[in-house]
Design an enzyme around this catalytic site. Sequence first.
Site, PDB file in Angstrom:
ATOM      1  N   CYS A 120       6.648  15.394 -32.343  1.00  0.00           N
ATOM      2  CA  CYS A 120       5.519  14.496 -32.112  1.00  0.00           C
ATOM      3  C   CYS A 120       5.851  13.275 -31.263  1.00  0.00           C
ATOM      4  O   CYS A 120       5.305  13.097 -30.177  1.00  0.00           O
ATOM      5  CB  CYS A 120       4.932  14.038 -33.451  1.00  0.00           C
ATOM      6  N   LYS A 143       6.900  13.664 -27.293  1.00  0.00           N
ATOM      7  CA  LYS A 143       5.857  14.156 -26.383  1.00  0.00           C
ATOM      8  C   LYS A 143       4.595  13.314 -26.446  1.00  0.00           C
ATOM      9  O   LYS A 143       3.903  13.126 -25.437  1.00  0.00           O
ATOM     10  CB  LYS A 143       5.544  15.628 -26.666  1.00  0.00           C
ATOM     11  N   GLU A 201       7.086  16.329 -41.183  1.00  0.00           N
ATOM     12  CA  GLU A 201       7.856  17.540 -41.430  1.00  0.00           C
ATOM     13  C   GLU A 201       8.784  17.287 -42.613  1.00  0.00           C
ATOM     14  O   GLU A 201       9.432  16.259 -42.719  1.00  0.00           O
ATOM     15  CB  GLU A 201       8.658  17.920 -40.191  1.00  0.00           C
TER      16      GLU A 201
END
EC number: 1.1.1.22
Length: 435
Positions: free
Chosen positions: A263, A266, A155
């Site tokens: 990311c 989880k 990101e």
Amino acid sequence: MKIVVIGTGYVGLVSGACFADFGHHVTCVDKDPKKIEMLERNEMPIWEPGLDSLVESNVRKGRLEFTTRLSPALPDADAVFIAVGTPSRRGDGHADLTYVFNAVRELAQKLEHPVVVVTKSTVPVGTGDEIAKILKEEGAPEGCSVASNPEFLREGAAIADFKHPDRILIGANDDKAREVLREIYRPLFLNKAPMLFVSRRTAELTKYAANAFLATKISFINEMADLCEAVGADVQDVARGIGLDNRIGPKFLHAGPGYGGSCFPKDTLALLRTAEEAGVENQIVNAVVKVNDDRKNGMAARVEKAMGGSVSGKTVAVLGLTFKPNTDDMRDAPSIPLVNMLVEKGAKVQAYDPVGMEMAKPHMPEDGVTYADGEMTAINGADALVIVTEWDEFRALDLDAVKAAMKGDKLLDLRNIYERDEAERAGFDYRPIGR
């Protein structure tokens, strides 16, 4: 080629826009009409540098379109990418595949010719097998293939990562899927991007393994930071000293308040659940998750310690709320437990983030937090300043002006973006990480 992308979240929207920029015709489908209306107005539902101009350019050239209806997008489609969310399932941490399987069922019922169905979503090992089973049960045309094509996007740098990848990982069990995906990614051959063909299950596991390994590096250097503080060493020099070893590498060795985002939290949990179901113990990954949870939950105690043991009645300025710079993503951000615990302990928090404040509000207490319109407004009158996210605009603050605007002198630099000498010259009681 003609591509359909189901899901216009982070992965789906970036992937769809980049595929269109390669010259393919891409239709992005999403059930949320508000999101589609936003995209048709060239308003991005996520904050990613350069994405709005990339989308606008390809829409104008007729290569990218958005719709809520799947059926009109399917005629002549060569590949359908599944890029819907796979959040942690409440209660056990496993990836919730509800959105994936619902998308596949709808797709199977509406397909009129065989296509390659590709999972871009991060999914546990064996999901591709289940997708193939659903396609058959729901009457999809004979000849459909199922492949796994995990994303490895950062990101804040997703477009560059997509167009200049370290590798393109394709998990496919038949030649048709391999050839279609090879053609889709052919424009990247000029960049000499390695294309790795593996089995579908191998690709699914590789995605989780990659994220778990990077999370391990972060938790490792954070533990080393604590040791550095205890013995009088400098974690930045330690990281540099080990990172120059080609077998280790310098990336993800930056000590801080713990990892967050969409990311790592989880995916490490999902990998543990997969291993548990397979009867395999993953002790290292389990330790990584615990170290990171403890790390994030321990940041408020650092502030308390700096304040003499209590923050009750004190004003704490917090700069940076998102889990990393150049995104508005608040998922599992270290700022969340920090701010919540500070308020719970009686502090007043003045927070500022360049783009993430609206996304942050649902995660923060309604009372006790004030959202500022700039860094100096947040700092004004504060007893302590905590830098949580290393946005560029926080890297060159006028520390003399900052100190003059504050009531107190505590500077907790959780990202090590300042040097001790310059902070102390400005009159701060400087508290970095691992130094």
